[in-house]
Design a protein around this motif. Sequence first.
Motif, PDB file in Angstrom:
ATOM      1  N   VAL A   6       0.839  -1.189   0.000  1.00  0.00           N
ATOM      2  CA  VAL A   6       0.000   0.000   0.000  1.00  0.00           C
ATOM      3  C   VAL A   6       0.868   1.230   0.000  1.00  0.00           C
ATOM      4  N   VAL A   7       1.945   1.207   0.797  1.00  0.00           N
ATOM      5  CA  VAL A   7       2.832   2.346   0.915  1.00  0.00           C
ATOM      6  C   VAL A   7       3.750   2.471  -0.279  1.00  0.00           C
ATOM      7  N   GLY A   8       4.192   1.335  -0.823  1.00  0.00           N
ATOM      8  CA  GLY A   8       5.257   1.412  -1.812  1.00  0.00           C
ATOM      9  C   GLY A   8       4.883   1.099  -3.235  1.00  0.00           C
ATOM     10  N   SER A   9       3.591   0.998  -3.564  1.00  0.00           N
ATOM     11  CA  SER A   9       3.213   0.542  -4.890  1.00  0.00           C
ATOM     12  C   SER A   9       3.270   1.636  -5.940  1.00  0.00           C
ATOM     13  N   LEU A  10       3.311   2.910  -5.545  1.00  0.00           N
ATOM     14  CA  LEU A  10       3.336   4.004  -6.485  1.00  0.00           C
ATOM     15  C   LEU A  10       4.749   4.556  -6.601  1.00  0.00           C
ATOM     16  N   PRO A  11       4.995   5.500  -7.531  1.00  0.00           N
ATOM     17  CA  PRO A  11       6.344   6.065  -7.678  1.00  0.00           C
ATOM     18  C   PRO A  11       6.882   6.555  -6.358  1.00  0.00           C
ATOM     19  N   LEU A 128      -3.364   6.468  11.269  1.00  0.00           N
ATOM     20  CA  LEU A 128      -2.795   5.402  10.446  1.00  0.00           C
ATOM     21  C   LEU A 128      -3.292   5.499   9.009  1.00  0.00           C
ATOM     22  N   LEU A 129      -4.584   5.664   8.834  1.00  0.00           N
ATOM     23  CA  LEU A 129      -5.139   5.742   7.488  1.00  0.00           C
ATOM     24  C   LEU A 129      -4.647   6.979   6.747  1.00  0.00           C
ATOM     25  N   ALA A 130      -4.516   8.090   7.460  1.00  0.00           N
ATOM     26  CA  ALA A 130      -4.026   9.321   6.834  1.00  0.00           C
ATOM     27  C   ALA A 130      -2.587   9.162   6.366  1.00  0.00           C
ATOM     28  N   LEU A 131      -1.768   8.502   7.161  1.00  0.00           N
ATOM     29  CA  LEU A 131      -0.377   8.309   6.775  1.00  0.00           C
ATOM     30  C   LEU A 131      -0.249   7.335   5.600  1.00  0.00           C
ATOM     31  N   ILE A 132      -1.085   6.308   5.576  1.00  0.00           N
ATOM     32  CA  ILE A 132      -1.091   5.404   4.421  1.00  0.00           C
ATOM     33  C   ILE A 132      -1.421   6.183   3.152  1.00  0.00           C
ATOM     34  N   ALA A 133      -2.442   7.039   3.232  1.00  0.00           N
ATOM     35  CA  ALA A 133      -2.838   7.823   2.064  1.00  0.00           C
ATOM     36  C   ALA A 133      -1.728   8.790   1.647  1.00  0.00           C
ATOM     37  N   GLN A 134      -1.138   9.492   2.610  1.00  0.00           N
ATOM     38  CA  GLN A 134      -0.089  10.459   2.300  1.00  0.00           C
ATOM     39  C   GLN A 134       1.148   9.779   1.715  1.00  0.00           C
ATOM     40  N   ALA A 135       1.431   8.575   2.156  1.00  0.00           N
ATOM     41  CA  ALA A 135       2.619   7.860   1.685  1.00  0.00           C
ATOM     42  C   ALA A 135       2.540   7.502   0.208  1.00  0.00           C
ATOM     43  N   ASP A 138       4.137  10.759  -1.384  1.00  0.00           N
ATOM     44  CA  ASP A 138       5.231  11.435  -0.695  1.00  0.00           C
ATOM     45  C   ASP A 138       6.262  10.393  -0.281  1.00  0.00           C
ATOM     46  N   PRO A 139       7.350  10.260  -1.048  1.00  0.00           N
ATOM     47  CA  PRO A 139       8.353   9.244  -0.735  1.00  0.00           C
ATOM     48  C   PRO A 139       8.932   9.381   0.670  1.00  0.00           C
ATOM     49  N   GLY A 140       9.094  10.609   1.148  1.00  0.00           N
ATOM     50  CA  GLY A 140       9.632  10.796   2.491  1.00  0.00           C
ATOM     51  C   GLY A 140       8.717  10.224   3.553  1.00  0.00           C
ATOM     52  N   THR A 141       7.416  10.462   3.400  1.00  0.00           N
ATOM     53  CA  THR A 141       6.450   9.875   4.326  1.00  0.00           C
ATOM     54  C   THR A 141       6.476   8.357   4.226  1.00  0.00           C
ATOM     55  N   ALA A 142       6.535   7.834   3.005  1.00  0.00           N
ATOM     56  CA  ALA A 142       6.555   6.382   2.816  1.00  0.00           C
ATOM     57  C   ALA A 142       7.751   5.750   3.524  1.00  0.00           C
ATOM     58  N   GLU A 143       8.921   6.363   3.383  1.00  0.00           N
ATOM     59  CA  GLU A 143      10.118   5.803   3.997  1.00  0.00           C
ATOM     60  C   GLU A 143      10.030   5.840   5.514  1.00  0.00           C
TER      61      GLU A 143
END
Length: 215
Positions: A6-11, A128-135, A138-143
């Motif tokens: 969910v976090v890493g599937s997009l660019p 939690l849901l907000a951070l999943i969406a933001q990630a 936003d690569p920094g949030t994802a990391e």
Amino acid sequence: MRLDNVVGSLPGKVSRMPESSSQPSRPRSGSRRDEAARLAVLHAADDLLVEHGFGALTIEAIARRAGVAKQTIYRWWPSKVEILLDTLIEDSDKRLPVPAGKPTAESIRDYLRGFARFLTGDPAGKVLLALIAQAQHDPGTAESFHQRYLRPRRDQERDLLARAVDAGEISPRLDPDATIDALVGPLVYCALTGAGIPGDLVDTLVEDLLMPRPR
């Protein structure tokens, strides 16, 4: 649906780091924090996110609600994402701990039921849901999200399943990571889409994915 995916599937996908059971250090900078002020900031960020959403959440608004100077917040946290991660980590540890005792199929079922309630009825679940969406964009949030929250919790969940298998309590049909994805993914998807989590979904997932097959 795997939370890592969910976090890493997009660019901007972040490379997986070696698995570790130790929780990464939280950001620390500036002078030593006053505990009352720290908690006020965490509670303010949590409340404002629920009230106004991630996009409208600002450091200025958090500072006003918490009664601290904006500069003080920036000495302690580099961004609102890190504040929310502190909130999520602390609240998850208190209200949604991964079972550490003798593992049973029922304790895993209870943990998943608790996770469903956490997602739909707890302010920290909204974080939690907000951070999943933001990630997603936003690569920094994802990391940071992966390193500080997802990876440590995944390690604990993987250990829980391994101990339950060793105890003869469960017989997963998939490998540990795929099993966790298949268990928590539908719950997260339901919560993200606002569809609600069906009352019998956890039971169905546990029966289909974890229980021994009849011979």
